[in-house]
Design an enzyme around this catalytic site. Sequence first.
Site, mmCIF file in Angstrom:
data_model
loop_
_atom_site.group_PDB
_atom_site.id
_atom_site.type_symbol
_atom_site.label_atom_id
_atom_site.label_comp_id
_atom_site.label_asym_id
_atom_site.label_seq_id
_atom_site.Cartn_x
_atom_site.Cartn_y
_atom_site.Cartn_z
ATOM 1 N NE ARG A 8 -1.647 1.585 3.688
ATOM 2 C CZ ARG A 8 -1.113 2.769 3.983
ATOM 3 N NH1 ARG A 8 -1.404 3.815 3.233
ATOM 4 N NH2 ARG A 8 -0.276 2.893 4.987
ATOM 5 C CB VAL A 9 1.763 3.947 -2.002
ATOM 6 C CG1 VAL A 9 3.049 3.137 -2.084
ATOM 7 C CG2 VAL A 9 0.917 3.731 -3.247
ATOM 8 C CB SER A 10 -0.436 7.628 1.411
ATOM 9 O OG SER A 10 -0.066 6.897 2.556
ATOM 10 C CB THR A 11 -0.380 10.021 -2.923
ATOM 11 O OG1 THR A 11 1.001 9.785 -3.235
ATOM 12 C CG2 THR A 11 -0.485 10.663 -1.541
ATOM 13 C CD GLN A 14 3.409 7.889 -1.429
ATOM 14 O OE1 GLN A 14 2.308 7.484 -1.104
ATOM 15 N NE2 GLN A 14 4.341 8.226 -0.551
#
Length: 317
Positions: A8-11, A14
């Site tokens: 998982r990445v936040s944006t 990324q």
Amino acid sequence: MATVGYARVSTEDQTTDSQKDELRAAACTEIFEEKASGANRSRPELAKLLHRIGRGDVLVVVRIDRLARSLSHLLQVIEDLEGRGAHFRSLHDPIDTSSPQGKFAMQVLGAAAELERALIRERTKAGLRAAKARGRVGGNPALRAREPKAIRRAAVVRDAAYFAELNLSAPGWLPVVRQLRPDHSWSTVVRVLNGRGRSRTWTTERLVRAVKRFVREGLADKALLDRAPRRTRADHAAILISGIAQANPTLSLRAIGAQLDAMRVKPPRGGERWSASSVRSQLRRAQRLGHVISSAAPFQPGSSMPTTGIVTGTLTE
């Protein structure tokens, strides 16, 4: 057994490439990728992963903050995995619930989470008392003013919380729904779920709403919402007993009878309590109505034997 990775990445800017490289090196046969904030518990890919994972499987992340931002959410996910007989491992943290050391680490984290929740409750109460003493009213001023933007934002938050709660509780109700629908009516499914003694009490409206939401998210088959066959009132007990047996094929005849007594279902031929022979008779009736469960072992005389196989093939006495 499978090793399933979650990256998982936040944006959107990324990438999960470095995480995927580490997960592949850890022998993950399948990797779920997500681009969402860790504070958001309503994550579609994480929901799909939790429904995909089964007994003996291992969920692997690079670091625990890729799975959850809060300790309470992390523990909820791990409890869900344990309920499925699955395990959790973080590559860069000393957590592996398949080992004694990892289980001990989770117990320590659980104690810390309980302390955290208690401290938050105390701080919240203290803050409310201080505000009340100064004549301030709690709540969101924009919501009190009925501003449309604030109302929409609150609705989105409530919906995300609702889906997150549904997703965490799904292991307790979704398998039963998949087993019984659409052969059984919603009212029968609700009675079977409530008769299992779980903490949630279902109504038909709540259950249909939950299944519709899972269908909309792609986590359940649309066929679950098909109309159930019409049955006569005389068939009600047989259909209900068939549903109980399908939801838990390991139950004995006596156990089914006890569950019917707890649900206050009256035996069709009078009497105050269900006997093993009455349950057996209704299972035969369910067979004639076309309600069957998968056969795993032949039925032997004696009410303590499991119901598995009772309503398939030829009944042996």
